[in-house]
Motif scaffolding. Structure first.
Motif, PDB file in Angstrom:
ATOM      1  N   ALA A 114       0.818  -1.213   0.000  1.00  0.00           N
ATOM      2  CA  ALA A 114       0.000   0.000   0.000  1.00  0.00           C
ATOM      3  C   ALA A 114       0.853   1.264   0.000  1.00  0.00           C
ATOM      4  CB  ALA A 114      -0.943  -0.008   1.205  1.00  0.00           C
ATOM      5  N   HIS A 115       1.933   1.267   0.787  1.00  0.00           N
ATOM      6  CA  HIS A 115       2.781   2.455   0.849  1.00  0.00           C
ATOM      7  C   HIS A 115       3.426   2.737  -0.506  1.00  0.00           C
ATOM      8  CE1 HIS A 115       5.475   5.488   2.459  1.00  0.00           C
ATOM      9  NE2 HIS A 115       6.500   4.849   1.904  1.00  0.00           N
ATOM     10  N   ALA A 116       3.940   1.702  -1.147  1.00  0.00           N
ATOM     11  CA  ALA A 116       4.574   1.876  -2.452  1.00  0.00           C
ATOM     12  C   ALA A 116       3.567   2.362  -3.492  1.00  0.00           C
ATOM     13  CB  ALA A 116       5.198   0.557  -2.906  1.00  0.00           C
ATOM     14  N   MET A 117       2.353   1.869  -3.425  1.00  0.00           N
ATOM     15  CA  MET A 117       1.323   2.297  -4.377  1.00  0.00           C
ATOM     16  C   MET A 117       0.905   3.744  -4.122  1.00  0.00           C
ATOM     17  SD  MET A 117       0.883  -0.121  -6.538  1.00  0.00           S
ATOM     18  CE  MET A 117      -0.720   0.160  -7.319  1.00  0.00           C
ATOM     19  N   GLN A 118       0.864   4.137  -2.848  1.00  0.00           N
ATOM     20  CA  GLN A 118       0.530   5.530  -2.532  1.00  0.00           C
ATOM     21  C   GLN A 118       1.627   6.479  -3.005  1.00  0.00           C
ATOM     22  OE1 GLN A 118      -0.105   5.049   1.645  1.00  0.00           O
ATOM     23  NE2 GLN A 118      -2.165   4.208   1.401  1.00  0.00           N
ATOM     24  N   THR A 119       2.879   6.048  -2.905  1.00  0.00           N
ATOM     25  CA  THR A 119       3.997   6.851  -3.394  1.00  0.00           C
ATOM     26  C   THR A 119       3.903   7.014  -4.906  1.00  0.00           C
ATOM     27  OG1 THR A 119       5.418   6.109  -1.579  1.00  0.00           O
ATOM     28  CG2 THR A 119       6.504   7.004  -3.534  1.00  0.00           C
ATOM     29  N   PHE A 149      -6.730   1.289  -6.461  1.00  0.00           N
ATOM     30  CA  PHE A 149      -7.804   2.281  -6.511  1.00  0.00           C
ATOM     31  C   PHE A 149      -7.682   3.337  -5.414  1.00  0.00           C
ATOM     32  CE2 PHE A 149     -10.954  -1.027  -8.459  1.00  0.00           C
ATOM     33  CZ  PHE A 149     -10.348  -0.880  -9.691  1.00  0.00           C
ATOM     34  N   GLN A 150      -7.356   2.880  -4.195  1.00  0.00           N
ATOM     35  CA  GLN A 150      -7.449   3.755  -3.020  1.00  0.00           C
ATOM     36  C   GLN A 150      -6.702   5.088  -3.164  1.00  0.00           C
ATOM     37  OE1 GLN A 150      -4.847   4.405  -0.514  1.00  0.00           O
ATOM     38  NE2 GLN A 150      -6.333   5.863   0.363  1.00  0.00           N
TER      39      GLN A 150
END
Length: 273
Positions: A60-65, A116-117
């Motif tokens: 999740a962190h990598a995707m948010q970055t 998506f988030q």
């Protein structure tokens, strides 16, 4: 048709076809995948409109970055395609295969939510219409022998997309469930069983983009394979199971013809049966 798109699994067969077609239409495209060489070949088609990202979609962190960088550079997308996925055989009697199921659920199911988030807030704030696309499978309609992990991940994905669609009904953001049958990609290359309606990735990508643009919330590729699957599901479960048990099984991790599962740190070892 679409001005700003994010595609995970962009280095796979369907993902590459989607990226090429969107790039040809003038779309700005975030290319997300694990194979930088394949992604670079796509980005070279329109360097000023593409960016390459190589996160683990279950992180999740990598995707948010990744999302933060894309939003800063190009703004909110009007198309997000959660296409990243893995496939492989599964045997509950083998303890080692539990790692395969865990990883498959992380990529095929959790990876869609982590895709998506990070974009939803920006898409809402833009006030523009947008589409969230989850690539599931007709394998999510019914469990198949030797394929329990994959079927479970896709069935869970279908249910998740149903929930998300209901939550976003009052917004300009639409949710689309894509259920392919068999596509001629690396994920099916090792299959030894019959694959009716085998579809080329370019044809599947074209139908997917056209269907989403027209607002279709449920898209089966190709349609007639969906009809065949639905017809078989009308049979008594015992008959259906008997038919499926007669088919060869999908190769499991470590077996000849198996596809790679990124992040599977301890590939299973198997007993001959």
């Amino acid at each position: 048709m679409f001005r700003n798109a994010v595609i995970t699994g962009a280095c796979g067969g369907l993902g590459q076809s989607l990226a090429r077609q969107l790039i040809a239409q003038g779309t700005h495209v975030a290319l997300v995948g694990m194979n930088r060489t394949a992604l670079q070949a796509l980005a070279d088609l329109a360097p000023e409109r593409c960016r390459i990202y190589t996160p683990d979609v279950s992180d999740a962190h990598a995707m948010q970055t990744m999302a933060s960088d894309w939003l800063t550079q190009h703004g909110a997308p009007d198309l997000v395609v959660a296409n990243a996925g893995v496939a492989g055989g599964f045997d509950t009697t083998e303890a080692q295969d539990l790692a395969v199921m865990r990883r498959m659920l992380e990529i095929n199911l959790l990876g869609v939510a982590t895709t998506f988030q990070p974009f939803l807030g920006a898409m809402h704030s833009s006030g523009q219409s947008g589409a969230l696309v989850g690539v599931a499978s007709i394998a999510g309609w019914r469990g198949m022998p030797g394929n329990g992990a994959y079927c479970a991940s896709k069935a869970g994905l279908i249910a998740y997309l149903q929930s998300l669609r209901a939550e976003l009904r009052r917004s300009p953001i639409t949710v689309h469930t894509i259920n392919p049958g068999y596509l001629r990609t690396a994920l099916t290359a090792g299959n030894t069983f019959a694959m009716p309606g085998l579809l080329e990735p370019d044809d599947a990508a074209r139908a997917l983009l056209q269907g989403v643009a027209r607002g279709r919330e449920h898209i089966v590729l190709p349609r007639h394979v969906g009809w065949l699957s639905r017809t078989l599901s009308l049979l008594p479960a015992r008959w259906h199971d008997h038919i499926l048990l007669g088919q060869p099984r999908k190769p499991r991790a470590g077996q000849a013809g198996a596809t790679d599962i990124p992040g599977l740190t301890t590939p299973p070892t198997h007993h001959d049966r």
